[in-house]
Write a protein that holds these residues in place. Structure first.
Motif: not given
Length: 326
Positions: A228, A256, A259-260, A306
């Motif tokens: 990530r 995810d 979104r990051d 997202a």
């Protein structure tokens, strides 16, 4: 019961009008980018077995596909090429009369307003199926950069509105940006595959684009799916090097990451709803296991929620029809 204290959340769900009034996330046709596979030859319209409804098209069949895309209100296409011949350095990718260059010219002549995003990679054009120059079984980073820049310049000369490099070589954005600028294309934006994972979801695409590696895999240049923080490093590098859009690929298993990226960078974020994601939905729909319309629109809306600003998706034509119905 009158002494119980709790929130009445259902008040805002009581009618379609109220639900529409408080809706937070919207999916529009303008958010969609439709991928098209262009093959050398004539009278080709081959349905991809693992991607029902998706075809390999020759140039003489491309016009009808473009007409449909425009009629549906989809603003952009991304073009992938299937050359007649391949070689060790993927010269068909940057030839002035390569299949993508010819398809781009045809598209801009027929529909000047339709945005052409050119996939900038070598894997579909190399006889070894990797995204760069190969020595033995090693994919060489730096010698690949010049070829990628040549490819981007050739695509821009053919009329591409946006360059989308997908190779994941280190420094590919800065090399392409410098090449475009020096060739007089400083105005052409780069939609970088900034965060591209080595994924099992790409199988159907490799059938569609005839781009499977002939040895090994792509794990030395595409990202490990467990990482990530690395995604943030990759995206930050591309921003520093001059990217204008940031693609996250695949989408569903990496919401995810979308979104990051959205939270950490101010550039438009693009989700690539990849071939395996499409194929799973299509297979389930064909078997009557799901409501295809409901699942597709929910999935694409989830990508928007997202953080995606745009979505590259093989569902684009169907989604545009369904959104028009709504």
């Amino acid at each position: 019961m009158t002494q119980l204290h709790f929130q009445r959340h259902r008040r805002l769900r009581q009618s379609a009008g109220i639900r529409a009034m408080v809706k937070e996330t919207y999916l529009h046709k303008e958010d969609l980018i439709y991928p098209i596979f262009i093959a050398e030859g004539e009278n080709i319209k081959n349905e991809v077995a693992s991607m029902p409804g998706v075809f390999q098209l020759s140039l003489d069949n491309l016009g009808a596909e473009l007409d449909e895309v425009v009629a549906l209100g989809i603003p952009a296409v991304i073009l992938f090429g299937l050359p007649a011949e391949k070689d060790a350095v993927g010269s068909g990718a940057y030839h002035d009369h390569g299949i993508i260059q010819k398809a781009t010219r045809l598209t801009k002549e027929r529909h000047p307003e339709l945005l052409v995003v050119a996939d900038t990679c070598l894997c579909e054009y190399t006889d070894h199926g990797h995204c760069g120059v190969v020595e033995g079984e090693q994919i060489l980073n730096d010698p690949s950069l010049n070829l990628l820049a040549q490819t981007a310049i050739s695509q821009a000369q053919a009329g591409a509105d946006i360059i989308a490099p997908s190779n994941m070589m280190d420094g590919f954005v800065t090399a392409i940006r410098a090449g475009l600028d020096e060739a007089g294309f400083a105005h052409i934006p780069i939609m970088s595959y900034a965060v591209k994972y080595a994924s099992g979801y790409y199988g159907p695409f490799r059938e569609a684009a005839d781009g499977a590696p002939q040895f090994g895999d792509r794990k030395t240049y595409q990202m490990d799916s467990s990482n990530r923080l690395e995604a943030m490093r990759e995206a930050a590098s591309d921003v520093d090097e001059g990217a204008d859009f940031l693609i996250v690929k695949p989408a569903l298993a990496y919401l995810d990451i979308i979104r990051d990226v959205k939270n950490n960078f101010v550039l438009p974020v693009v989700a690539y709803n990849v071939s395996g994601e499409y194929a799973m939905v299509k297979a389930a729909a064909i078997n009557g296991w799901i409501d295809e319309k409901a699942v597709v629109l929910e999935t694409l809306l989830g990508m928007k929620r997202a953080g995606a600003d745009l979505i590259i998706t093989y569902h684009a034509k169907d989604a545009a029809r369904w959104l028009e119905e709504k």
